[in-house]
Design an enzyme around this catalytic site. Structure first.
Site, PDB file in Angstrom:
ATOM      1  N   LYS A  76       0.807  -1.242   0.000  1.00 35.11           N
ATOM      2  CA  LYS A  76       0.000   0.000   0.000  1.00 35.11           C
ATOM      3  C   LYS A  76       0.827   1.273   0.000  1.00 35.11           C
ATOM      4  CE  LYS A  76      -2.967  -2.630  -0.474  1.00 35.11           C
ATOM      5  NZ  LYS A  76      -3.442  -2.649  -1.846  1.00 35.11           N
ATOM      6  N   SER A  77       2.018   1.185  -0.580  1.00 35.73           N
ATOM      7  CA  SER A  77       2.907   2.349  -0.596  1.00 35.73           C
ATOM      8  C   SER A  77       3.127   2.909  -1.992  1.00 35.73           C
ATOM      9  CB  SER A  77       4.253   1.965   0.034  1.00 35.73           C
ATOM     10  OG  SER A  77       4.062   1.585   1.364  1.00 35.73           O
ATOM     11  N   HIS A 134       7.422  -7.247  -2.323  1.00 33.01           N
ATOM     12  CA  HIS A 134       7.334  -6.548  -1.031  1.00 33.01           C
ATOM     13  C   HIS A 134       8.401  -7.110  -0.075  1.00 33.01           C
ATOM     14  CE1 HIS A 134       3.673  -4.468  -2.053  1.00 33.01           C
ATOM     15  NE2 HIS A 134       2.875  -5.510  -1.992  1.00 33.01           N
ATOM     16  N   LYS A 289      -8.271   6.423  -3.111  1.00 32.95           N
ATOM     17  CA  LYS A 289      -8.198   7.880  -3.195  1.00 32.95           C
ATOM     18  C   LYS A 289      -6.813   8.398  -3.578  1.00 32.95           C
ATOM     19  CE  LYS A 289     -11.756   8.836   0.263  1.00 32.95           C
ATOM     20  NZ  LYS A 289     -11.981   9.425   1.589  1.00 32.95           N
TER      21      LYS A 289
END
Ligand code: PAP
Length: 324
Positions: A76-77, A134, A289
């Protein structure tokens, strides 16, 4: 929603582990998980068992070539975006009119740039081949460290990365997650027992490596790329040895790449609105978003403080700082 839940629960439940992995799992430290019942600590970082199996497999079998590009991040980076940008950069000469015809219009970036711990690295014929992972620095396959392949690491501030993970897990409605409150998840995140965590150690190790070995590892921040995408895409291209020429810039190639890979553009494509990855995950879960500081609409002040305190402690003795 229901399909996603069933597919993922089934995927996790049906995984058969190798003998090596089963043996290892029986002696590793374990902690309550939210992707799976337990997370296991291996070489200092925490994994659900199915991901650990992939890490072990890639450590054993992944052979990096000197020309390979490996895109690394904590979950999520900015992984999906970085994959799209680097894919578009590397293949820019093959697609003159990318808004009309381009693999990114019909394929999710995760399909075009596979995770090495996802058992999908056998077709390594392209040069350069682009992979992602990851996996923390300490556990990368030896060939990544020994070859001259390039590594680009994308980092994001911990609160936004956590909130993004929270919404991702919620949107997949994993059965295994039922009963896990946000308080419990923040607590796990802060003590390091989060998927591929500790989040801070992950970033700090790559940051240190990028300082000591800048030809090999480039460290970028999601927030800085959001604010100045043109500058950062140019820098990434230079690092990867595929700088854009003045002529290309004049012709609008840089703008085209940024537009093609934008959240607005990718998230509206059919393949990303309605598609699924080979593991059954709905592609729309990767687009939300993309805000800087958007955590304020999800985290209570006390949970935000808990993450901030952990960040403060983790950065003692380091001059590294997260964005905002
Ligand atoms: P992954 O680690 O599971 O691959 P990753 O792509 O790193 O996920 O992170 C998803 C985040 O990147 C989402 O952030 P949010 O939850 O705060 O909104 C997602 O919206 C954002 N993202 C996805 N694609 C893009 C893009 N093209 N540009 C900018 N941000 C993006």
């Amino acid at each position: 929603m229901t399909t996603s839940k069933n597919t993922l629960s089934k995927l996790l439940a049906d995984t058969k582990f190798s003998h090596e992995c089963e043996e290892l799992l029986s002696c590793l430290p374990k902690d309550k998980g939210f992707f799976a019942e337990y997370l296991y600590q291996y070489q200092g970082f925490w994994y659900p068992p199915n991901i650990l199996e992939g890490v072990l497999y890639s450590q054993k079998h992944f052979q990096a070539k000197d020309s390979d590009i490996i895109l690394v991040s904590s979950p999520k980076s900015g992984t999906t975006w970085l994959k799209a940008l680097v894919f578009a950069l590397i293949h820019r000469h093959e697609f003159q009119n990318p808004q009309e015809s381009h693999p990114l219009l019909d394929n999710n970036p995760h399909t075009l740039v596979p995770f090495i711990e996802g058992f999908q690295f056998h077709n390594q014929d392209a040069s350069p081949s682009i992979f992602s992972t990851h996996i923390p620095l300490v556990s990368l396959p030896e060939s990544v460290k020994d070859s001259s392949c390039k590594v680009v690491y994308c980092c994001r501030n911990p609160k936004d990365a956590f909130v993004s993970l929270w919404h991702f897990v919620k949107s997949l409605v994993l059965e295994e997650m039922v009963g896990c409150t946000m308080e419990e998840m923040v607590s796990g995140f802060c003590r390091g027992s989060s998927v591929y965590g500790p989040f801070w150690d992950h970033a700090l190790e790559y940051w240190k490596e990028s300082r000591e070995n800048p030809e090999k590892v480039m460290f970028v921040m999601y927030e800085e790329m959001r604010e100045q995408p043109k500058d950062w895409v140019l820098r990434i291209a230079e690092f990867l040895g595929c700088s854009l020429t003045e002529e290309e810039i004049e012709k609008g190639v840089l703008e085209d790449i940024i537009k093609l890979c934008s959240l607005e553009n990718l998230s509206k494509l059919k393949v990303n609105e309605k598609g699924k990855l080979v593991n059954g995950m709905e592609t729309k879960a990767f687009f939300r978003k993309g805000e800087i500081g958007g955590w304020t609409d999800t985290l209570t002040p006390s949970l935000a403080e808990e993450i901030d305190k952990t960040t403060e402690q983790k950065l003692i003795g380091s001059d590294f700082r997260f964005f905002c």
